[in-house]
Design a protein around this motif. Sequence first.
Motif, PDB file in Angstrom:
ATOM      1  N   LYS A   1       5.966 -13.966  12.041  1.00  0.00           N
ATOM      2  CA  LYS A   1       4.886 -13.093  11.700  1.00  0.00           C
ATOM      3  C   LYS A   1       5.003 -11.760  12.336  1.00  0.00           C
ATOM      4  CE  LYS A   1      -0.207 -12.467  11.662  1.00  0.00           C
ATOM      5  NZ  LYS A   1      -1.223 -13.380  12.069  1.00  0.00           N
TER       6      LYS A   1
ATOM      7  N   ASN B   1       4.199 -17.329  -0.701  1.00  0.00           N
ATOM      8  CA  ASN B   1       2.612 -17.875  -0.507  1.00  0.00           C
ATOM      9  C   ASN B   1       1.991 -18.445  -1.733  1.00  0.00           C
ATOM     10  OD1 ASN B   1       0.112 -17.890   0.342  1.00  0.00           O
ATOM     11  ND2 ASN B   1      -0.324 -15.905  -0.111  1.00  0.00           N
TER      12      ASN B   1
ATOM     13  N   ASP C   1       3.846 -10.152   1.946  1.00  0.00           N
ATOM     14  CA  ASP C   1       2.624  -9.991   2.609  1.00  0.00           C
ATOM     15  C   ASP C   1       1.693 -10.986   2.433  1.00  0.00           C
ATOM     16  OD1 ASP C   1       0.429  -8.161   3.396  1.00  0.00           O
ATOM     17  OD2 ASP C   1       0.275  -7.491   1.291  1.00  0.00           O
ATOM     18  N   VAL C   2       1.016 -11.455   3.502  1.00  0.00           N
ATOM     19  CA  VAL C   2      -0.220 -12.171   3.372  1.00  0.00           C
ATOM     20  C   VAL C   2      -1.321 -11.622   4.063  1.00  0.00           C
ATOM     21  CG1 VAL C   2      -1.226 -14.540   3.340  1.00  0.00           C
ATOM     22  CG2 VAL C   2       1.384 -14.293   3.204  1.00  0.00           C
ATOM     23  N   ASN C   3      -2.279 -11.022   3.341  1.00  0.00           N
ATOM     24  CA  ASN C   3      -3.555 -10.701   4.016  1.00  0.00           C
ATOM     25  C   ASN C   3      -3.170  -9.575   5.067  1.00  0.00           C
ATOM     26  OD1 ASN C   3      -5.258 -12.401   2.389  1.00  0.00           O
ATOM     27  ND2 ASN C   3      -5.060 -13.654   4.081  1.00  0.00           N
ATOM     28  N   GLY C   4      -2.285  -8.482   4.435  1.00  0.00           N
ATOM     29  CA  GLY C   4      -1.825  -7.478   5.447  1.00  0.00           C
ATOM     30  C   GLY C   4      -0.986  -7.652   6.570  1.00  0.00           C
TER      31      GLY C   4
ATOM     32  N   THR D   1      -0.102 -20.564   7.918  1.00  0.00           N
ATOM     33  CA  THR D   1      -0.387 -19.207   8.721  1.00  0.00           C
ATOM     34  C   THR D   1      -0.381 -19.560  10.381  1.00  0.00           C
ATOM     35  OG1 THR D   1      -2.479 -18.746   7.797  1.00  0.00           O
ATOM     36  CG2 THR D   1      -0.577 -17.733   6.737  1.00  0.00           C
TER      37      THR D   1
ATOM     38  N   ASN E   1      -1.521 -20.159  -2.518  1.00  0.00           N
ATOM     39  CA  ASN E   1      -2.771 -20.663  -2.061  1.00  0.00           C
ATOM     40  C   ASN E   1      -2.919 -20.550  -0.437  1.00  0.00           C
ATOM     41  OD1 ASN E   1      -3.596 -20.791  -4.631  1.00  0.00           O
ATOM     42  ND2 ASN E   1      -3.029 -22.783  -4.767  1.00  0.00           N
ATOM     43  N   GLY E   2      -2.287 -19.738   0.257  1.00  0.00           N
ATOM     44  CA  GLY E   2      -2.322 -19.469   1.467  1.00  0.00           C
ATOM     45  C   GLY E   2      -1.361 -20.543   2.554  1.00  0.00           C
TER      46      GLY E   2
ATOM     47  N   ASN F   1       0.982  -1.174   0.117  1.00  0.00           N
ATOM     48  CA  ASN F   1      -0.080  -0.101  -0.027  1.00  0.00           C
ATOM     49  C   ASN F   1       0.776   1.431  -0.102  1.00  0.00           C
ATOM     50  OD1 ASN F   1      -2.467  -1.331   0.217  1.00  0.00           O
ATOM     51  ND2 ASN F   1      -2.196  -1.760   2.456  1.00  0.00           N
TER      52      ASN F   1
ATOM     53  N   SER G   1       2.848  -7.833  12.398  1.00  0.00           N
ATOM     54  CA  SER G   1       1.853  -6.966  11.911  1.00  0.00           C
ATOM     55  C   SER G   1       2.282  -5.714  11.569  1.00  0.00           C
ATOM     56  CB  SER G   1       0.617  -6.837  12.979  1.00  0.00           C
ATOM     57  OG  SER G   1       0.984  -6.210  13.974  1.00  0.00           O
TER      58      SER G   1
END
Length: 420
Positions: free
Chosen positions: A252, A280, A231-234, A314, A282-283, A183, A254
Amino acid sequence: MSRTFVLQSFVFSVSFSLLAACAGSGGSTSGPLPQTGALAVGAAQRSASSSASKPSTVKYTSLYSFKSGADGSFPTAGLIDVNGVLYGTTTYGGVNNVGTVFAVSTSGTERVLYTFTGGTDSSYPEGRLIDVNGVLYGTTEGGGTSNAGTVFAVSTSGKERVLYSFKGGADGSSPYSGLIDVNGALYGTTVQGGASGAGTVFQVSTSGTERVLYSFKGAPDAQMPAAGLIDVNGALYGTAGGGVNDQGTVFKVSTSGTETVLYSFKGGTDGSFPFGGLINVNGTLYGTTIYGGANSLNCCSISNIAGTVFAVSTSGAERVLYSFKGGTDGSFPYSSLTAIKGELYGTTEGGGANICSNLPAGCGTIFEVNTAGTENMLYNLGTDGGQLRGADLIAVSRDLYGTTYSGGVNGYGTVFRVSL
């Protein structure tokens, strides 16, 4: 703090932990320990002594051989593709021998965009570049106002500016890896510095404002992250040393700075010391460890400390997809993986069918592993490529592009293509 000290301290940390683990398990400590992908130049100037062998299913092409002059030498990082042109860095070479940013066409024509000057300018780029709106951003391990490394920007026409110079204290020191863009903000890691001196996760704006998201504390927390982030989902995920067993971690963080160690490697069949980063698919997160695996029965024998390809969720559940045997299948995978249609591709620094001088475990390989754990060795490095050195592959259509740290016509590294 000198660049050599920073790199040797990482090597010492890995080697000391490995020897301690072997002593605790009763393993033999005879035989040389393999050197990591972050060693000084002198140890890396290795010439291959035999020809490369090539499976008939792939075609290997050496696109460009560095000359160790103004064009650069010893590319540590991988490449990026921007509108059909490949961009990368060399850690040495250039007019001042402190590194370059270069472009190379897919037909092999090279040009230098920028030559670092050292001093308050940047020096010794180790990480991969990223492209943000047509501007290339990267890090250097040295240079800057405190000689603790920098974040820099360079245009495709060759105009460079230093965004941030690390001070070598709480703000971090010696960013070895590249950056990611989330972002509009750039995120990365430093090998040293931070509140405990064990490295950091940092954020820097494209205008040059830096803040530390997290300072690693050292084992049992993570420490000395040599790889970049994803970055995986923020949320930001990465690999580092340290952990409960001091054999490495997946962590991990945040974007607000909360850190969690997802998995601490045990140093046995599950692997140890993840030097490369994660991808990453597929998760599920996939990566490599340079040591450990099912073939590490004699943990300090160079032929058995071969490494793994692993998967981790994750939530922190880990499984080993493939354990290298240390022979023709490869050994010591330093780099991150690349995924193409569910298949994982990577490189090993050792192993393979060819023997290089001062590298008894082989010249390295390019390999493929599927998510079920079946490995296929695609290519053996030799005189045409030299040593693979932690540089990630990139996929452009069905071709893989990468760099070798040494070898080629002049011995100073190459840019290559593998056509699948």
